[in-house]
Design a protein around this motif. Sequence first.
Motif, PDB file in Angstrom:
ATOM      1  N   LEU A 168     -11.113  26.213   3.118  1.00 51.70           N
ATOM      2  CA  LEU A 168     -10.781  24.286   3.312  1.00 51.70           C
ATOM      3  C   LEU A 168     -10.178  24.253   5.340  1.00 51.70           C
ATOM      4  CD1 LEU A 168      -9.435  21.714   2.878  1.00 51.70           C
ATOM      5  CD2 LEU A 168      -7.291  22.090   2.107  1.00 51.70           C
ATOM      6  N   GLY A 169      -9.983  25.394   5.447  1.00 50.19           N
ATOM      7  CA  GLY A 169      -9.592  24.917   6.886  1.00 50.19           C
ATOM      8  C   GLY A 169     -11.303  25.560   7.493  1.00 50.19           C
ATOM      9  N   LYS A 170     -12.337  25.955   7.178  1.00 50.59           N
ATOM     10  CA  LYS A 170     -13.817  26.432   7.827  1.00 50.59           C
ATOM     11  C   LYS A 170     -13.728  24.845   8.065  1.00 50.59           C
ATOM     12  CE  LYS A 170     -17.937  28.550   7.403  1.00 50.59           C
ATOM     13  NZ  LYS A 170     -18.410  29.193   6.633  1.00 50.59           N
ATOM     14  N   LEU A 171     -13.322  23.605   6.770  1.00 49.87           N
ATOM     15  CA  LEU A 171     -13.989  22.607   5.818  1.00 49.87           C
ATOM     16  C   LEU A 171     -13.100  22.137   7.430  1.00 49.87           C
ATOM     17  CD1 LEU A 171     -14.060  22.611   1.847  1.00 49.87           C
ATOM     18  CD2 LEU A 171     -15.950  22.247   3.742  1.00 49.87           C
ATOM     19  N   ILE A 172     -12.260  22.030   7.504  1.00 53.22           N
ATOM     20  CA  ILE A 172     -11.373  20.381   8.311  1.00 53.22           C
ATOM     21  C   ILE A 172     -12.647  20.521   9.755  1.00 53.22           C
ATOM     22  CG2 ILE A 172      -9.521  20.338   9.551  1.00 53.22           C
ATOM     23  CD1 ILE A 172      -8.019  20.918   6.848  1.00 53.22           C
ATOM     24  N   ASP A 173     -12.736  21.989  10.119  1.00 53.30           N
ATOM     25  CA  ASP A 173     -12.930  22.279  11.419  1.00 53.30           C
ATOM     26  C   ASP A 173     -13.955  21.935  11.554  1.00 53.30           C
ATOM     27  OD1 ASP A 173     -10.987  23.827  12.164  1.00 53.30           O
ATOM     28  OD2 ASP A 173     -11.473  26.045  11.879  1.00 53.30           O
ATOM     29  N   GLN A 174     -15.144  22.186  10.720  1.00 46.06           N
ATOM     30  CA  GLN A 174     -16.396  21.687  10.673  1.00 46.06           C
ATOM     31  C   GLN A 174     -16.767  20.353  11.181  1.00 46.06           C
ATOM     32  OE1 GLN A 174     -18.648  24.701  10.368  1.00 46.06           O
ATOM     33  NE2 GLN A 174     -20.365  23.353  11.629  1.00 46.06           N
ATOM     34  N   VAL A 175     -15.916  19.772   9.697  1.00 47.39           N
ATOM     35  CA  VAL A 175     -15.901  17.639   9.768  1.00 47.39           C
ATOM     36  C   VAL A 175     -15.371  17.329  10.737  1.00 47.39           C
ATOM     37  CG1 VAL A 175     -15.380  15.789   8.192  1.00 47.39           C
ATOM     38  CG2 VAL A 175     -16.096  18.406   7.116  1.00 47.39           C
ATOM     39  N   SER A 176     -14.123  17.055  11.151  1.00 43.05           N
ATOM     40  CA  SER A 176     -13.602  16.853  12.222  1.00 43.05           C
ATOM     41  C   SER A 176     -14.626  17.507  14.256  1.00 43.05           C
ATOM     42  CB  SER A 176     -11.771  18.256  12.965  1.00 43.05           C
ATOM     43  OG  SER A 176     -10.726  17.647  11.630  1.00 43.05           O
ATOM     44  N   GLY A 177     -15.044  18.623  13.688  1.00 47.28           N
ATOM     45  CA  GLY A 177     -16.162  18.744  15.442  1.00 47.28           C
ATOM     46  C   GLY A 177     -17.280  17.958  15.309  1.00 47.28           C
ATOM     47  N   ALA A 178     -17.604  17.659  14.107  1.00 43.97           N
ATOM     48  CA  ALA A 178     -18.710  16.562  14.231  1.00 43.97           C
ATOM     49  C   ALA A 178     -18.610  16.054  14.537  1.00 43.97           C
ATOM     50  CB  ALA A 178     -19.108  17.073  12.556  1.00 43.97           C
ATOM     51  N   ILE A 179     -17.735  14.403  14.014  1.00 48.38           N
ATOM     52  CA  ILE A 179     -16.766  13.560  14.453  1.00 48.38           C
ATOM     53  C   ILE A 179     -16.652  13.475  16.110  1.00 48.38           C
ATOM     54  CG2 ILE A 179     -14.824  12.031  13.566  1.00 48.38           C
ATOM     55  CD1 ILE A 179     -17.261  12.346  11.867  1.00 48.38           C
ATOM     56  N   ARG A 180     -15.846  14.524  16.268  1.00 45.42           N
ATOM     57  CA  ARG A 180     -15.859  14.462  17.354  1.00 45.42           C
ATOM     58  C   ARG A 180     -16.520  14.552  18.340  1.00 45.42           C
ATOM     59  NH1 ARG A 180     -12.174  17.710  16.868  1.00 45.42           N
ATOM     60  NH2 ARG A 180     -13.488  20.228  17.343  1.00 45.42           N
ATOM     61  N   ASP A 181     -17.944  14.961  18.413  1.00 46.92           N
ATOM     62  CA  ASP A 181     -18.772  15.616  18.776  1.00 46.92           C
ATOM     63  C   ASP A 181     -19.770  14.023  19.368  1.00 46.92           C
ATOM     64  OD1 ASP A 181     -17.926  18.643  19.788  1.00 46.92           O
ATOM     65  OD2 ASP A 181     -19.582  19.094  18.208  1.00 46.92           O
ATOM     66  N   ASN A 182     -19.582  13.665  17.571  1.00 45.46           N
ATOM     67  CA  ASN A 182     -20.846  12.496  17.358  1.00 45.46           C
ATOM     68  C   ASN A 182     -19.508  10.931  17.647  1.00 45.46           C
ATOM     69  OD1 ASN A 182     -23.356  13.079  16.719  1.00 45.46           O
ATOM     70  ND2 ASN A 182     -22.045  14.619  15.661  1.00 45.46           N
ATOM     71  N   ALA A 183     -17.892  11.011  18.392  1.00 43.84           N
ATOM     72  CA  ALA A 183     -17.591   9.852  19.017  1.00 43.84           C
ATOM     73  C   ALA A 183     -18.495   9.106  19.744  1.00 43.84           C
ATOM     74  CB  ALA A 183     -16.436  10.258  19.486  1.00 43.84           C
ATOM     75  N   ASP A 184     -19.053   9.670  20.319  1.00 45.01           N
ATOM     76  CA  ASP A 184     -19.506   8.092  21.206  1.00 45.01           C
ATOM     77  C   ASP A 184     -20.641   7.612  20.832  1.00 45.01           C
ATOM     78  OD1 ASP A 184     -18.293   8.531  23.302  1.00 45.01           O
ATOM     79  OD2 ASP A 184     -19.421  10.329  24.319  1.00 45.01           O
ATOM     80  N   ASP A 185     -21.351   8.436  19.948  1.00 46.44           N
ATOM     81  CA  ASP A 185     -22.912   7.758  19.109  1.00 46.44           C
ATOM     82  C   ASP A 185     -22.221   7.098  18.153  1.00 46.44           C
ATOM     83  OD1 ASP A 185     -25.288   7.682  18.085  1.00 46.44           O
ATOM     84  OD2 ASP A 185     -24.782   8.803  16.339  1.00 46.44           O
ATOM     85  N   LEU A 186     -21.424   7.019  17.405  1.00 42.14           N
ATOM     86  CA  LEU A 186     -20.751   6.375  16.589  1.00 42.14           C
ATOM     87  C   LEU A 186     -20.108   5.176  17.363  1.00 42.14           C
ATOM     88  CD1 LEU A 186     -18.582   8.925  14.798  1.00 42.14           C
ATOM     89  CD2 LEU A 186     -20.457   7.642  13.867  1.00 42.14           C
ATOM     90  N   THR A 187     -19.517   5.516  18.583  1.00 45.09           N
ATOM     91  CA  THR A 187     -19.291   3.997  18.803  1.00 45.09           C
ATOM     92  C   THR A 187     -20.218   3.094  19.942  1.00 45.09           C
ATOM     93  OG1 THR A 187     -17.041   5.121  20.233  1.00 45.09           O
ATOM     94  CG2 THR A 187     -18.015   3.338  21.172  1.00 45.09           C
ATOM     95  N   LYS A 188     -21.127   3.774  20.126  1.00 47.56           N
ATOM     96  CA  LYS A 188     -22.540   2.656  20.210  1.00 47.56           C
ATOM     97  C   LYS A 188     -22.966   1.581  19.229  1.00 47.56           C
ATOM     98  CE  LYS A 188     -23.666   5.990  24.280  1.00 47.56           C
ATOM     99  NZ  LYS A 188     -25.322   6.289  24.643  1.00 47.56           N
ATOM    100  N   LEU A 189     -23.464   2.982  17.865  1.00 47.06           N
ATOM    101  CA  LEU A 189     -23.647   2.398  16.850  1.00 47.06           C
ATOM    102  C   LEU A 189     -22.553   0.736  16.690  1.00 47.06           C
ATOM    103  CD1 LEU A 189     -24.431   5.137  14.638  1.00 47.06           C
ATOM    104  CD2 LEU A 189     -26.240   3.680  15.779  1.00 47.06           C
TER     105      LEU A 189
END
Length: 209
Positions: free
Chosen positions: A6-27
Amino acid sequence: MEAEMLGKLIDQVSGAIRDNADDLTKLDQAIGDGDHGLNMKRGFDAVTEAREEIIGLAPAAALQKIGMTLVMKVGGASGPLYGSLFLGMSKVMTEPPRTAGAAADLLGAGIDAVMSRGKSTTGEKTMLDVLVPVRQALAEASGLETKDALEKLRAVARDSAEATIPMQATKGRASFLGERSIGHMDPGARSSALMVTAVCDALEGEGAR
């Protein structure tokens, strides 16, 4: 759900959202309020902050905690919808799914909650246009090797998000643009695809053991 996984899932998903936040904002600047990236990052940053508490909870309670955190922290339309996804899954979770079919049923419960909350379905240029095809792919993945199944899910998520580009939005803020919403990827579909891919990335190492 095992705390380590579960910790690994939280880290992976949160990291993906954080790393792509600018892309999501542009969309979202193209067809929405322009705050999807920031809102999603804030929500999953809060999940990360509560990580140790979450991984110490029983499976259903962990999903409920994630859902409530997203409802409270993401804001906008996305908070209640993503929160509903996890809260819907929490209501049917008894133990971590051990098969693709069980995972499909779990995700299906979350999707039903999103549909109910948003009064929406597929074809309206929303997160459901990724989540529903992914659920179907999960249901059909029973005979596949773990690595092949995860690769299929990644491809379905990616392709389904891209398939929202030619759609005209009929739900949410983007629907106000009418035909001008055509030609842009839906931000919610993109964030859903990022989450699915992140979950697959986290599970791949487990499946290879």
